[in-house]
Design a protein around this motif. Structure first.
Motif: not given
Length: 397
Positions: A359-383
């Protein structure tokens, strides 16, 4: 020809009786389930209104009231989105937590325990922020109690010991109760194990699960203007920062908790630099205007020396949305400012779009436990992903 017509009619009836009929009851039930899930996904704004009305009654503004998470007792398999070895496991079942607002921050203390901060955007009707928490890797979520005092620009920080800091408050029981943080009088001379480095006001700050923001680190990277700090230390405990030195891009690392720094000027044109680490491989990505990738450098000796892998600016993608992710198979994953996924099999020299069903995707960020990606589908979902290759869509939005 009445006899012929009668015989043909009997043969037709016999043929129909011989044909095995499909399981219409089972097919109908499956179709109804599919229609239900499609309506749930397409409803969008209407669902948000209904969810707000439902959760308005359950929102726990007192510490002795806590609603259960939303879960399907027998969740159906979610949709899987994939291409080029990147997999996103979609929602399971039809249940997800839907507080009012948009996800503005997500943190995982470990692969199981995650937190999502939900706030209304500027220009929208104001609404109180919400904090959601999960203890099963993001499959089910429940609302937690917010701290008593909240202001604009809230963010959250999760620590490996389970504590979470929101604003100037810390919780040690998953958001049931909160205590105000108090900064110690002594300056922050180092970042200890379990503490984090963060960027604040152009300086590197130390954050603690007990005190929250402890203040600026005493020894800053010499000669550098820092505008990026890694979301987590490397496996060896090294902390990386990026920015400029004498107007040129540079990165720096501390391996002794901030007591000393090793600065690496990068021979490229750009406005800043970021670092991505996997084992002994350290990638330094130089960014120019509009976050265009000006150059990529690679170190194979844990950041002692760097070699430029690119001969010029990277044409694709147009810009880097978040941070580059070194994958276990040796490739480099990025998401572009165009909302697309890209992978490189040659250490950043070239990138190719990963399309398929991703899907459409936003930025990826590193966190202490792994990675977070934001704004999936252009509608605010995260993974969330522990390795950058396999992602779980979080059932909160």
């Amino acid at each position: 020809m009445p006899e012929l017509e009668t015989r043909l009619a009997r043969e037709r009836e016999g043929l129909l009786d011989a044909i095995e009929q499909p399981p219409l009851e089972r097919i109908g039930a499956r179709a109804a389930g599919i229609r239900h899930r499609r309506r749930a996904r397409r409803a969008g704004a209407a669902l948000a209104v209904v969810a707000v009305a439902g959760f308005a009654v359950l929102r726990p503004w007192s510490t002795d009231q806590e609603p259960p998470g939303v879960a399907d007792p027998s969740p159906s398999p979610g949709v899987v989105y994939t291409d080029a070895g990147i997999t996103i496991n979609g929602l399971t079942g039809d249940g997800y937590l839907d507080p009012r607002g948009w996800i503005t921050d997500v943190e995982f203390a470990d692969p199981d325990h995650g937190y999502a901060l939900v706030q209304c955007r500027a220009g929208e009707d104001p609404c109180p922020p919400s904090l959601a928490r999960s203890s099963d890797g993001g499959t089910t979520w429940a609302l937690a109690t917010m701290p008593p005092a909240q202001g604009p620009g809230l963010d959250l920080t999760a620590f490996a010991d389970g504590r979470v800091v929101v604003g100037g408050y810390v919780t040690s029981d998953g958001g049931r109760t909160w205590q105000a943080t108090s900064r110690p009088d002594a300056p922050a001379t180092s970042v200890a194990t379990g503490q984090l480095l963060r960027l604040g006001g152009g300086a590197v700050e130390v954050w603690s699960s007990v005190y929250g923001n402890r203040g600026e680190l005493v020894q800053q990277p010499p000669g550098m203007t820092v505008d990026w700090v890694a979301g987590a230390p490397s496996a060896t405990g090294a902390w990386w920062v990026g920015g400029t030195r004498d107007g040129r891009p540079a990165v720096a690392v501390t391996r002794d908790g901030g007591s000393s720094w090793q600065v690496h000027p990068l021979d490229a044109t750009g406005r800043t630099a970021q670092v991505s680490v996997l084992g002994e491989h350290v990638y330094a990505t130089v960014l120019g205007a509009d976050r265009a990738i000006s150059a990529v450098f690679l170190s194979t000796d844990s950041g002692q020396t760097f070699t430029r892998t690119t001969s010029g600016p990277v044409a694709t993608p147009d810009g880097l949305a978040g941070e580059a992710v070194p994958l276990l198979d040796g490739r480099l994953l990025v998401t572009g400012t165009d909302g697309k996924w890209y992978v490189s099999a040659d250490d950043g020299r070239t990138f190719h779009q990963a399309d398929g069903t991703l899907p459409q995707v936003g930025p990826i960020f590193r966190t202490p436990a792994g990675y977070i990606v934001r704004d999936l589908f252009g509608s605010g979902w995260a993974a969330f992903s522990a390795d950058g290759s396999t992602w779980r869509k979080l059932q909160v939005n």
